[in-house]
Design an enzyme around this catalytic site. Structure first.
Site, PDB file in Angstrom:
ATOM      1  N   SER A  92      40.645  45.096  48.049  1.00 43.68           N
ATOM      2  CA  SER A  92      41.764  44.295  47.547  1.00 43.68           C
ATOM      3  C   SER A  92      41.290  43.424  46.387  1.00 43.68           C
ATOM      4  O   SER A  92      40.099  43.081  46.284  1.00 43.68           O
ATOM      5  CB  SER A  92      42.297  43.401  48.670  1.00 43.68           C
TER       6      SER A  92
ATOM      7  N   TYR B 171      41.197  36.806  55.354  1.00 38.57           N
ATOM      8  CA  TYR B 171      41.398  38.145  54.790  1.00 38.57           C
ATOM      9  C   TYR B 171      40.573  38.323  53.522  1.00 38.57           C
ATOM     10  O   TYR B 171      39.910  39.348  53.330  1.00 38.57           O
ATOM     11  CB  TYR B 171      42.880  38.347  54.489  1.00 38.57           C
TER      12      TYR B 171
END
Length: 244
Positions: A139, A152
């Site tokens: 990501s 995250y």
């Protein structure tokens, strides 16, 4: 997909990018072992695509993964690609009252520990293949974190560095390690957040196409601008990432 080595194991295959990867790989003639937690969706996937075998698997049960990996390697000797796609993100600040230790543990286990343990368990089998792939779905938050996603972001940063270290360790072998860096993709995990999200089907298409290029890092969708911003305007990029 040109150069695709054997059967592909896809985690998180009951929704989002993982589901689209399983579908598109099977449509391209690649046998798939699809892992996920939603049994009904897995059954529907297998029914729709004869090349897909499915297994219900909860990656939070990290201790069970080495035994499962041994079973999969024995059952599927053609297994030559592992795509770590499963992920969970709680879009909350770390000090949110309804975000506790169990939530932190689940994010870390699913996003980081499970890919590490599963890769470690399958590595002897992958090294025995003429060519093999380990693919991490990463990501933008691995590079520029956001305030409502500290854990995250940390797990994706860890996955990024794990992939880099593994790539160094495996130099000279037939195992290639690839990181696919994603922008915000339209999946159940991102429902209600963000604008102009990349459709999951398009994200999967770009990942599959990128794997045929033999690049070690794939910048998917708008993430393709990340290297430029990191080099020329890191402050602007950091501010933009805080908008969500």
């Amino acid at each position: 997909m040109s150069g695709q080595p054997g059967r592909t194991l896809v985690t998180g295959a009951s929704s989002g990018i993982g589901l689209e990867l399983a579908r598109q790989l099977a449509q391209a003639g690649v046998p798939v072992l699809a892992l996920g937690r939603n049994v009904e969706r897995l059954q529907a996937l297998q029914k729709a695509h004869p090349l897909v075998d499915t297994t219900a698997c909860d990656l939070r049960d990290v201790a069970a993964l080495p035994g499962l990996a041994a079973l999969w390697a024995a059952r599927y000797p053609d297994l030559g690609c592992v795509i770590h796609c499963a992920g969970v993100q709680h879009n909350l600040r770390l000090d949110a009252v309804d975000y506790g230790a169990a939530n932190v543990r689940a994010e870390v286990d699913i996003n980081l520990v499970a890919p590490m343990v599963l890769t470690q368990a399958l590595l002897p089998h992958l090294l025995a293949q003429q060519q093999a792939l380990v693919v991490h779905i990463s990501s933008l938050l691995a590079y520029v974190p956001k305030s409502r996603g500290a854990v995250y972001s940390a797990t994706k940063a860890g996955l990024h560095l794990f992939g880099d270290a593994l790539r160094v360790q495996l130099q000279g072998s037939g195992v290639r390690v690839v990181e696919a860096v994603m922008p915000m993709v339209d999946t159940p995990m991102t429902a209600g957040r963000g604008r102009n999200k990349l459709p999951a089907a398009e994200a999967a298409r770009q990942i599959i196409a990128g794997l045929a290029t033999h690049k070690s890092r794939l910048w998917i969708g708008r993430a393709c601008w990340m290297p430029v911003f990191l080099r020329l305007a890191p402050g602007l990029l950091a501010r933009a990432m805080q908008q969500d």
